[in-house]
Design a protein around this motif. Structure first.
Motif, short mmCIF file in Angstrom:
data_model
loop_
_atom_site.label_atom_id
_atom_site.label_comp_id
_atom_site.label_asym_id
_atom_site.label_seq_id
_atom_site.Cartn_x
_atom_site.Cartn_y
_atom_site.Cartn_z
N PHE A 266 0.83 -1.20 0.00
CA PHE A 266 0.00 0.00 0.00
C PHE A 266 0.87 1.26 0.00
O PHE A 266 0.49 2.29 -0.58
CB PHE A 266 -0.94 0.02 1.20
CG PHE A 266 -2.25 -0.68 0.97
CD1 PHE A 266 -3.11 -0.24 -0.04
CD2 PHE A 266 -2.63 -1.76 1.73
CE1 PHE A 266 -4.32 -0.88 -0.27
CE2 PHE A 266 -3.84 -2.40 1.51
CZ PHE A 266 -4.69 -1.96 0.51
N LEU A 267 2.01 1.18 0.65
CA LEU A 267 2.92 2.33 0.65
C LEU A 267 3.42 2.62 -0.76
O LEU A 267 3.46 3.78 -1.19
CB LEU A 267 4.11 2.07 1.59
CG LEU A 267 5.12 3.21 1.71
CD1 LEU A 267 4.46 4.48 2.23
CD2 LEU A 267 6.28 2.80 2.61
N PHE A 268 3.81 1.57 -1.50
CA PHE A 268 4.20 1.76 -2.90
C PHE A 268 3.08 2.44 -3.67
O PHE A 268 3.31 3.39 -4.43
CB PHE A 268 4.51 0.41 -3.56
CG PHE A 268 5.81 -0.22 -3.15
CD1 PHE A 268 6.82 0.52 -2.58
CD2 PHE A 268 6.01 -1.58 -3.35
CE1 PHE A 268 8.02 -0.07 -2.21
CE2 PHE A 268 7.20 -2.18 -2.99
CZ PHE A 268 8.21 -1.43 -2.42
N LEU A 269 1.86 1.93 -3.50
CA LEU A 269 0.71 2.45 -4.24
C LEU A 269 0.44 3.90 -3.89
O LEU A 269 0.22 4.74 -4.78
CB LEU A 269 -0.51 1.59 -3.94
CG LEU A 269 -1.80 1.94 -4.69
CD1 LEU A 269 -1.60 1.72 -6.19
CD2 LEU A 269 -2.96 1.09 -4.18
N GLU A 276 -6.40 7.97 -2.12
CA GLU A 276 -6.98 8.29 -0.82
C GLU A 276 -7.24 7.03 0.00
O GLU A 276 -6.96 6.99 1.21
CB GLU A 276 -8.29 9.07 -1.01
CG GLU A 276 -8.90 9.56 0.28
CD GLU A 276 -10.13 10.43 0.03
OE1 GLU A 276 -10.98 10.49 0.93
OE2 GLU A 276 -10.22 11.03 -1.07
N GLU A 277 -7.79 6.01 -0.64
CA GLU A 277 -8.08 4.76 0.09
C GLU A 277 -6.79 4.13 0.62
O GLU A 277 -6.74 3.67 1.76
CB GLU A 277 -8.81 3.78 -0.83
CG GLU A 277 -9.15 2.47 -0.13
CD GLU A 277 -9.76 1.43 -1.06
OE1 GLU A 277 -10.04 0.33 -0.60
OE2 GLU A 277 -9.93 1.74 -2.26
N ASN A 283 -2.85 4.58 7.29
CA ASN A 283 -3.01 5.23 8.60
C ASN A 283 -3.65 4.30 9.62
O ASN A 283 -3.44 4.46 10.83
CB ASN A 283 -3.86 6.49 8.46
CG ASN A 283 -3.13 7.61 7.74
OD1 ASN A 283 -1.90 7.69 7.80
ND2 ASN A 283 -3.86 8.48 7.07
N SER A 284 -4.40 3.33 9.13
CA SER A 284 -5.08 2.41 10.05
C SER A 284 -4.23 1.22 10.43
O SER A 284 -4.56 0.51 11.39
CB SER A 284 -6.39 1.91 9.41
OG SER A 284 -6.11 1.04 8.32
#
Length: 285
Positions: A266-269, A276-277, A283-284
């Motif tokens: 998700f960090l790469f993305l 935003e998602e 963050n979660s």
């Protein structure tokens, strides 16, 4: 979908994916594995002969096997997306890095034929590896083969899934356009590479262009750089299929209760798209 079934467990990225090794479960393979571990852990120290002898022995042992050596699990999905078949084994040895090491050493010796041979060997193990493709492109630059330099950059583009990867892609384009005497386009490509990932190489090339063109570097907005590149048919974002796959695998890993690897993807993305998602999920976690 077969693509989504070949997922790595949360305990080990490569647990249960030593298929290529299982087929050679004998004393010779045990010895080769010991040699591999030594070479991989001491890659900068081992001799050229040690590397070549090991890889020659490996090829004799597994000469009829098709296998893929991923850097990490996401590449398995990307590889299968490209191949759309399952006729191979996954090997958790990073043999492509050993071949790349040989290629780099021969390139430093200016033995371009042997360097090319080992770059292609590396890509046979992992055709997605951006670092290998980047090195191969520079080899073509050293031989004055601008057409193959460009084709290798294009070959690399679909496999770029980090900002650093994208930066390398545009640096190769900057190099290509510089060599074919299109300095303005070269400058734009180098400048855009720094948008993805600032790099000293790009800065030095732009300094060279300033001197060659006898003018200061043009200060341009990001949108202007994008328009320049788009006019030449150059993509300004990563391949949509690669981004889509990155999103799917990130979600899949999250659903499999593998938060550490999901966060990694998700960090790469998020870094590539600002999605935003993806940001909310990061963050979660």
């Amino acid at each position: 979908m077969y693509l989504l079934e070949k997922i790595i467990t949360e305990n080990s990225f490569y647990k249960n994916y030593r298929n290529a090794l299982r087929k050679g479960d004998n004393q010779q393979m045990t010895e080769l594995e010991k040699q591999y571990n030594y070479l991989y852990e001491n890659l900068e120290k081992v001799t050229l002969k040690e590397l070549k002898d090991f890889l020659d022995n490996w090829e004799k042992e597994k000469k009829n096997s098709a296998f893929f050596c991923p850097n990490h699990p996401f590449e398995i999905y990307l590889y299968e997306f490209e191949r759309k078949d399952a006729g191979y084994d996954i090997l958790d040895w990073k043999l492509h890095l050993l071949y790349r090491e040989l290629a780099e050493r021969y390139k430093k010796r200016d033995d371009r034929e042997m360097a090319l041979y080992y770059y292609e060997k590396a890509l046979a193990c992992n055709p997605l590896d951006v670092e290998v493709l980047y090195g191969l492109a520079h080899l073509y630059r050293n031989t004055g083969n601008w057409d193959m330099l460009y084709k290798t950059a294009e070959r690399m583009y679909p496999y770029c899934y980090t900002r650093a990867d994208m930066s390398k892609y545009y640096r190769l384009l900057g190099l290509y356009f510089l060599e074919i005497y299109q300095p303005d386009l070269s400058e734009a490509a180098y400048e855009y590479s720094n948008y993805y990932f600032p790099n000293e190489t790009a800065d030095k090339e732009m300094e060279f262009l300033e001197k060659a063109l006898k003018r200061k570097r043009q200060a341009r907005e990001l949108s202007e750089l994008q328009e320049i590149l788009k006019e030449k048919g150059i993509p300004i974002v990563p391949r949509q299929e690669t981004l889509g796959l990155l999103y799917q695998v990130s979600k899949l890993e999250l659903g499999r209760n593998n938060p550490d690897y999901a966060r990694y993807l998700f960090l790469f993305l998020y870094q590539l798209t600002g999605d935003e998602e993806a940001g909310e999920i990061l963050n979660s976690l």
